[in-house]
Enzyme design. Sequence first.
Site, PDB file in Angstrom:
ATOM      1  N   ASP A  11      -1.813   6.377  -5.550  1.00 56.77           N
ATOM      2  CA  ASP A  11      -1.950   4.814  -4.086  1.00 56.77           C
ATOM      3  C   ASP A  11      -2.646   3.550  -4.633  1.00 56.77           C
ATOM      4  O   ASP A  11      -3.353   3.181  -4.670  1.00 56.77           O
ATOM      5  CB  ASP A  11      -3.141   5.599  -3.620  1.00 56.77           C
ATOM      6  CG  ASP A  11      -3.644   4.529  -2.004  1.00 56.77           C
ATOM      7  OD1 ASP A  11      -2.950   3.892  -2.180  1.00 56.77           O
ATOM      8  OD2 ASP A  11      -4.440   4.992  -1.281  1.00 56.77           O
TER       9      ASP A  11
ATOM     10  N   ASP B 129       0.722  -1.032  -0.223  1.00 58.46           N
ATOM     11  CA  ASP B 129      -0.659  -0.274  -0.103  1.00 58.46           C
ATOM     12  C   ASP B 129       0.920   1.221   0.008  1.00 58.46           C
ATOM     13  O   ASP B 129       1.105   1.073   0.817  1.00 58.46           O
ATOM     14  CB  ASP B 129      -0.639  -0.089   0.550  1.00 58.46           C
ATOM     15  CG  ASP B 129      -1.647   1.364   1.535  1.00 58.46           C
ATOM     16  OD1 ASP B 129      -1.970   1.951   0.860  1.00 58.46           O
ATOM     17  OD2 ASP B 129      -1.894   1.170   2.841  1.00 58.46           O
TER      18      ASP B 129
END
Length: 411
Positions: A300, A123
């Site tokens: 992201d 992430d």
Amino acid sequence: MFSKTALITVALALLASATPIVQERGTSIPLVKRGSLTRPNGTFDGEKAIAARVKLQSKYARNMLKLERNLGTEKFKELYPNFDLTKIKKRAGVSLKDQDDDLEWTGSLTIGTPAQSFTVDFDTGSSDLWVPSSSCRGCSRHNTYNPSRSSTSQSVRGTFEIGYQDGSSASGPIYSDTVTLGGVSVTGQRFSAVTSESQQFSQDPEDGLLGLGLTALSELNSDPFFVTAVKQNKVDEGVFAFKLAESGSELYIGGTNSRLYSGSIEYHSVTTDKGYWQIGGASAQLNGRTVASGLETIIDSGTTLMAAEESVVEQFYGNIRGSGYDSYYGYYTFPCNSVPEVSFNWGGKTWAISADDFNLGETEEGTCAGALVAADLQMPNNVWLLGDTFMKNVYTAFSVDDNAVGFAALA
């Protein structure tokens, strides 16, 4: 934001052809994706999409709390003079049911001496590593970390806690230990071995999460894994890169994998010191026409969708003939027979999103949901979040050395 399960093997990336073999400088970690917001029959999975949107929004609300703590209240107020933190804190108690897992790509890493193996999500929108502890109740489905079985484990003062607006949460003590990803080992890496997981996390097929954001976002207030690897000179280049796809997905650490992209990588400098991989000067294009400019964009890998503030998204869809809003699911829609062409530009090449990625499927006959959603990101209106919907269409490199994000065409 957890999904997918995978057993991953790590191999050095070699380019084999009639020409001399070229050995890449980094290490390849294959990734596996599970699930989709589009059902196999092409219809929109609304309940799953609600969960994805809620977790996206709550993730960025929590990031603002991390920044306030790590930067200090005075510095935070200087950067965000009109921001009301109590607005977030009041929301923290709202409980929403997570109908299904978010969509992420997973791979494996090890912690400790001897190595204990874990499957984790990668992430770039967060900065901490956490896995379940051997003393965790309700974590029996997962691989767990036992500090007493690692000769290099050290206890660190403090506790770790993470929670989301849907009620999912995890907490536990903090340790430092040797962490190895794709053959790259760092020592003294801080992480949490959580002793408590909510039902949402305990039922996820992966064990935990590895944050690849920058230090300012760390809940542990320490360098994330890849920053540690750069500081300890464990990689040839301070760069990691993603290819995200239905198959052949890969996280490459210590450089880029030239087999997976063509041409050069177009880099853009990070425009903030707040821990995000955020780059500016972007414009959004719809059917070849610029509809928004002067954008700051956060790249992201831990978020499935694209998002911006409500008024911005409403204006975007207002440029699409026949668009509408599905108030039940909270998604904007468009006619299925005319999927809009959406692309982004940062002053160089124009990077397009495929129709298949922007179209999340049919909500009702002739009407489809779009992958750009409205979310309260707690940021200025010119900040857009670009998750995997965008990243699946480019090769994306993140440079700690140059504090930049780059894109290249997929090979």
